[in-house]
Design an enzyme around this catalytic site. Sequence first.
Site, PDB file in Angstrom:
ATOM      1  N   TRP A 179       0.844  -1.214   0.000  1.00 54.39           N
ATOM      2  CA  TRP A 179       0.000   0.000   0.000  1.00 54.39           C
ATOM      3  C   TRP A 179       0.869   1.249   0.000  1.00 54.39           C
ATOM      4  O   TRP A 179       0.397   2.351  -0.279  1.00 54.39           O
ATOM      5  CB  TRP A 179      -0.968   0.001   1.193  1.00 54.39           C
ATOM      6  CG  TRP A 179      -0.351   0.248   2.554  1.00 54.39           C
ATOM      7  CD1 TRP A 179       0.799  -0.318   3.045  1.00 54.39           C
ATOM      8  CD2 TRP A 179      -0.825   1.125   3.584  1.00 54.39           C
ATOM      9  NE1 TRP A 179       1.047   0.130   4.317  1.00 54.39           N
ATOM     10  CE2 TRP A 179       0.064   1.023   4.683  1.00 54.39           C
ATOM     11  CE3 TRP A 179      -1.920   1.967   3.710  1.00 54.39           C
ATOM     12  CZ2 TRP A 179      -0.102   1.736   5.869  1.00 54.39           C
ATOM     13  CZ3 TRP A 179      -2.094   2.672   4.904  1.00 54.39           C
ATOM     14  CH2 TRP A 179      -1.191   2.561   5.958  1.00 54.39           C
ATOM     15  N   ASP A 180       2.149   1.079   0.296  1.00 54.21           N
ATOM     16  CA  ASP A 180       3.098   2.193   0.276  1.00 54.21           C
ATOM     17  C   ASP A 180       2.958   2.999  -1.018  1.00 54.21           C
ATOM     18  O   ASP A 180       3.080   4.218  -1.019  1.00 54.21           O
ATOM     19  CB  ASP A 180       4.544   1.666   0.342  1.00 54.21           C
ATOM     20  CG  ASP A 180       4.817   0.807   1.570  1.00 54.21           C
ATOM     21  OD1 ASP A 180       3.906   0.087   2.002  1.00 54.21           O
ATOM     22  OD2 ASP A 180       5.955   0.831   2.066  1.00 54.21           O
TER      23      ASP A 180
ATOM     24  N   GLU B 157       0.833  -2.519  12.739  1.00 53.33           N
ATOM     25  CA  GLU B 157       1.112  -3.962  12.682  1.00 53.33           C
ATOM     26  C   GLU B 157       1.604  -4.559  14.008  1.00 53.33           C
ATOM     27  O   GLU B 157       1.885  -5.752  14.065  1.00 53.33           O
ATOM     28  CB  GLU B 157       2.137  -4.233  11.576  1.00 53.33           C
ATOM     29  CG  GLU B 157       1.580  -3.908  10.201  1.00 53.33           C
ATOM     30  CD  GLU B 157       2.647  -3.936   9.118  1.00 53.33           C
ATOM     31  OE1 GLU B 157       3.846  -3.934   9.446  1.00 53.33           O
ATOM     32  OE2 GLU B 157       2.267  -3.950   7.936  1.00 53.33           O
TER      33      GLU B 157
ATOM     34  N   LYS C 148       2.758   0.860  16.244  1.00 53.94           N
ATOM     35  CA  LYS C 148       3.919   0.908  15.363  1.00 53.94           C
ATOM     36  C   LYS C 148       3.830   2.114  14.417  1.00 53.94           C
ATOM     37  O   LYS C 148       4.814   2.703  14.024  1.00 53.94           O
ATOM     38  CB  LYS C 148       3.958  -0.390  14.553  1.00 53.94           C
ATOM     39  CG  LYS C 148       5.071  -0.483  13.546  1.00 53.94           C
ATOM     40  CD  LYS C 148       5.032  -1.836  12.860  1.00 53.94           C
ATOM     41  CE  LYS C 148       6.047  -1.934  11.746  1.00 53.94           C
ATOM     42  NZ  LYS C 148       5.938  -3.204  11.011  1.00 53.94           N
ATOM     43  N   GLN C 149       2.613   2.438  14.016  1.00 55.56           N
ATOM     44  CA  GLN C 149       2.423   3.548  13.073  1.00 55.56           C
ATOM     45  C   GLN C 149       0.976   4.016  13.160  1.00 55.56           C
ATOM     46  O   GLN C 149       0.111   3.291  13.642  1.00 55.56           O
ATOM     47  CB  GLN C 149       2.748   3.113  11.656  1.00 55.56           C
ATOM     48  CG  GLN C 149       1.849   2.042  11.077  1.00 55.56           C
ATOM     49  CD  GLN C 149       2.525   1.306   9.933  1.00 55.56           C
ATOM     50  OE1 GLN C 149       3.225   0.339  10.152  1.00 55.56           O
ATOM     51  NE2 GLN C 149       2.328   1.781   8.713  1.00 55.56           N
TER      52      GLN C 149
HETATM   53  O1  IFM Z   1       3.665  -1.379   4.105  1.00 55.41           O
HETATM   54  C1  IFM Z   1       4.572  -1.224   5.137  1.00 55.41           C
HETATM   55  C2  IFM Z   1       3.833  -1.403   6.441  1.00 55.41           C
HETATM   56  O2  IFM Z   1       2.859  -0.405   6.605  1.00 55.41           O
HETATM   57  C3  IFM Z   1       4.793  -1.349   7.602  1.00 55.41           C
HETATM   58  N1  IFM Z   1       5.795  -2.369   7.439  1.00 55.41           N
HETATM   59  C4  IFM Z   1       6.583  -2.181   6.220  1.00 55.41           C
HETATM   60  C5  IFM Z   1       5.693  -2.220   4.984  1.00 55.41           C
HETATM   61  C6  IFM Z   1       6.530  -1.959   3.729  1.00 55.41           C
HETATM   62  O3  IFM Z   1       7.080  -0.685   3.783  1.00 55.41           O
END
Ligand code: IFM
Length: 730
Positions: A332-333, A474, A586-587
């Site tokens: 999704w990046d 995640e 994590k984010q």
């Molecule tokens: O897509 C990301 C995810 O959101 C976090 N872990 C790394 C992936 C790839 O950059």
Amino acid sequence: MLNDRNWLITETCFDLARQNHAETIFTIGNGYLGTRGAHEERYPGEERTTFIHGVFDDVPIVFTELVNAPDWLDLNLWLGGEPFRLTEGEILVYQRQLDLRTGRLSRRVEWRSPQGMLWQLAFERFASLANPHLLCQRVTIKALENTNLEARTTLSGETDNLNYKHWDWIGQGFGQNSAWLHLRTRSSGIELGAATRLVVSGGGNLQQSAWDTRNAPTLVVTTQLKSGEIVEIEKITAFYTSRETNDPQGTARRALETVPKRAWKGLWESHARAWQREWERCDVLIEGDDRAHLAVRFSLFQLLAAAPRQDERVSIGAKALSGYGYRGHVFWDTEIFMLPFFTYTRPEIARNLLSYRYHTLEGARKKARENGYKGAQYAWESAATGEEVTPTWVPHPSDRTQLIRIWTGDIQIHISADVCYAIWQYWQATGDDDFMIHRGAEIFLDVARFWASRAEWNAETGCYEFTDVIGPDEYHDHVDNNAYTNALARWQLKTALQVLAWLESHQPQKAAQLRDQLELDENELAHWQEVAEKIYWQEDAQTGLVEQFEGYFQRKQIDLQALEPRTQSIQSLLGIEGASEANILKQPDVVMLAYLLPELFDENKLRANYEYYNARTDHTFGSSLGPAIHAIIACRVGKPEEAYEHFMRAALADLEDVRGNAHDGIHAASAGGIWQAIVFGFGGLKLGENDWNTQPCLPTHWKRLAFRLKYRGQTLEIDLFNSSGKAGEE
Ligand code: IFM
């Protein structure tokens, strides 16, 4: 907008200990391929790597990976009979520079050989943006006494991906001053033709020979130099694959034949012009902060260097074309983080990237089918075909005898809505109806069908639910009703119905054809509507806090401040289970949602959620995708200095290796997020149906922020000035 400052990334000392990081930083590319910044001569521990878009091959554990192409950089020099190596002799001057304006990597060295001979060398390279099949190198050599030099260049098919070999040899040969090689990937059967040519000017008594070593054809030139004389070696290489032509070997050789003998000047001028055109469309100007300005341009450069201009069957992986991290897989990046930069500055490239999702729709349908759902479920990690290529098990980073189960490929389902979000944004920005009619609508309808079949009716709550998922955060897997996933699914279902209604009124024939092809009837459409209206949603009426997933508020409270100073992520500190039981993210997840669907958050609710989740996010060692988004929302709640802190964490992720993993390749999503933070955060750009405005929120020390973008056929030039801490528009 172009100014002369802040274009050069400079390295002033040769340091093997950080060579892999430097290889990432000095990656150059032209949208067809990317080449890490290894030196012309070889050093132990180097990762000399070139990735060509779309050239994937099978490999254990990660299923498929971008293949390391033959090395076009190899150029070994024997100066006065001594091999040129910076690990020997004495370095008197060393400077390596990447000029972001033109993607030209240069190195200037003054070297005293072990036997005491003095040499001045200047290396240059670029991957032509004007003709992406041509790769250009030049070295200029000056000896300070009468001597000789020998240059050898090998076109080697022995390259590997961190010791894993992908190439089978088909053939090789030589032409005038040139060598060629023909290879095929072992499983995917992609052929590659490479041809290279050396032209030497200056010196005397030039001798040329060739070594016909299997899979490593080598060209050798020797020449005599007088003291102070300059010799120039020009090396041009051509690459073609069977993805572009039926005869890659012949095409590469012919491409080289059409290049004039002294080709540098012409190739350089057309290449530099092509880069100039890119920057005219995309540049960002920051006055008052050179460090931030350079970091922004570096990010944009890396995105542009990886952006496919001629190919709509490839996309940009999480590390672009700059390293082995995630093996070239697409996440999704691309859609959520990188795509807006292209959509608003280079819509032609955005269209290619979105078309990749159209061409991989069959892979997404297969994934849905195999999981027992209808429609199209996009792969969490996608490569050539769109089938799921997330590794299922990987070795534990600190104990490689243990395996870790990776669940993202099974249950991180939000990506299907993310793809649609990017299509919608592209359509709104460009008005490209043709794309929506012929590609976007089909994706929308089949993804909606997936969501409706994945939703589970809960009679007790009277809601449709998405259980057992992973949201953007995640650290928490196997959760129920992740707010981000549920809200994006609801948005997707409603928008799919809108797209269908639009298609029916604008292109009734296409709408009928799609309905027919997908066997869509009124009952199914009514079901989508019902699911969308009744998707589970939980927020606290008093505080406005949206619960990230069911039960998140009950997770163990961890005081992040109490754990400072830290040098590792919360997951490494507490373990996978420990992090999952804790309330640390994590984010951004709810904050990410607030960015994508701002209509769900009024001012108070936005502030409440930002403050709450910001304090609970692992900013420095969690995901690199987060800081740019936090920067945007910090601007929206009026905190420019806090936004700046988040922003710089993103901006320096690669240049200063903030997370210690830049050797794996650039953080391409962060690079895209940085552009969004500039435009939609600090710039405060708001795009409406028929108008636009800015609500800037600049850090106090920024004097000016300027950028340019395209919106609905108009070019917007935004130039913001900061006087006494307050930004105004001009
Ligand atoms: O897509 C990301 C995810 O959101 C976090 N872990 C790394 C992936 C790839 O950059």
